[in-house]
Motif scaffolding. Structure first.
Motif: not given
Ligand code: PFF
Length: 365
Positions: A68-84
């Motif tokens: 994802t190339g992102k920090g923890a919140v944006a990385a989980y969000k990139a997987l699914s909005k439900k995971f942020s």
């Protein structure tokens, strides 16, 4: 948009990730838990968990970060909005562990200063402070020094703040400029100092009992160091908790560092090196701390902050050239603490950098 700035080399990444993993948990957590939970029995369970769970979760976290190339919140969000929310849990845990780390990191800096004072026979040294303390006659030097330090809230706050400022300055320097540079020097230095301290501790008369405590199953119970052997389930949960904490998993740190990892690098190989190095340093820290305690302060506390700040200071007091070894040892602990605290702060900072980039403001730390 300008490219996200990451580590300059794979060595730099590795030193930073190993630095995050190697922390206070390795120095007082692992050796003490290993001794209290049946020596080799604990080690084998720990190793199985580290390979079967730790390594796999490590690969997973690094992969989520890199993909994802992102920090923890944006990385989980990139997987699914439900995971942020999971990323937010990481930020929250990092934030709370930082409190504990900054308080204890401050103590470690204070102990470097105390041992410098001892080395030069100065008034701010541990011996001088213990001699002047109210309970000089009744308590051990370690107890008197720690008691004196704890009774001065201002001093504890000042040292804690020094640690906070150091952590902030390094993170402010950026991933390549601050974190990588500090860890590339600090981690090899920590390894070297650890080796010197191990040789010193293991050649003390009586040190062999420490090795027996750590490695021989049942020795701690047979010799009355602990009352009874823990049952299998508590060994399993102790080893599991220690493993996740020690490998910096589940708190967004490895996702964040993984987001700066070069796409050409082999992820599994890097994850394996981090797991091996972290376990090795935990064992090495045990070989330095526990034999010293058994040789020179056999009634001293074996775990927690007291092991580090009372028992170990008593050990250095009784050791020939103890102030020099004390200075080296506490420097090593400062390196270990700071390389972990910067990774905790980076979890939080990376989130805000992501936000700033989204808003088109560039890499604003
Ligand atoms: N791994 C560190 C230790 O063993 O002390 C603690 C830690 C650092 C936990 C960073 C979590 C983390 F994100």
């Amino acid at each position: 948009m300008e490219e996200r700035k990451g580590f300059g080399s794979n060595f730099g990444f590795l030193m930073a990730a190993v630095g995050s993993a190697v922390g206070l948990g390795n120095i007082w957590g692992f050796p003490n838990k290993m001794g209290a939970c049946g020596g080799f029995t604990f080690l084998i369970i720990y190793l199985i968990l580290a390979v079967c769970c730790g390594f796999i979760v490590m690969v997973g976290e690094l992969a989520i970060g890199r993909k994802t190339g992102k920090g923890a919140v944006a990385a989980y969000k990139a997987l699914s909005k439900k995971f942020s929310w999971m990323g937010w849990m990481g930020i929250l845990s990092a934030f709370f562990i930082l409190f504990f780390y900054c308080a204890l990191g401050g103590y470690c800096i204070k102990y470097v200063v105390l041992n410098v004072g001892d080395l030069f026979g100065a008034g701010f040294g541990a011996s001088a402070i213990a001699a002047a303390s109210a309970d000089a006659a009744s308590a051990s030097l370690g107890d008197a020094v720690f008691g004196a330090f704890m009774s001065s809230t201002t001093e504890a706050i000042i040292y804690g703040l020094i640690f906070v400022v150091l952590t902030m300055l390094i993170v402010l320097g950026g991933v390549g400029g601050g974190i990588e540079k500090v860890c590339s020097v600090g981690m090899p230095a920590l390894f070297g100092i650890l080796l010197i301290c191990i040789v010193r501790a293991c050649t003390l008369p009586g040190a062999v009992d420490g090795l027996k405590y750590m490695f021989i199953p049942g020795w701690a119970v047979a010799n009355g160091v602990i009352e009874e052997a823990p049952d299998f389930l508590s060994v399993l949960s102790t080893a599991g908790g220690q493993m996740f904490f020690s490998l910096s998993l589940g708190m967004g740190a490895m996702i964040t560092y993984g987001s700066y990892l070069d796409r050409k690098q082999n992820l599994e190989k890097n994850a394996l090196i981090i797991v091996i190095m972290d376990t090795l340093v935990a064992l090495m820290a045990g070989l330095c701390v526990i034999p010293g305690r058994f040789a020179l302060d056999p009634t001293g506390e074996l775990g927690g902050p007291k092991l580090l700040f009372i028992t170990m200071q008593n050990v250095f007091e009784k050791m020939p050239m103890g102030a020099l070894f004390g200075l080296l040892f506490y420097l090593l602990v400062v390196f270990a603490a700071i390389s972990s605290s910067i990774s905790l702060l980076e979890v939080i900072v990376a989130h805000f950098v992501d936000k700033a980039r989204e808003a088109g403001k560039g890499d604003k730390r």
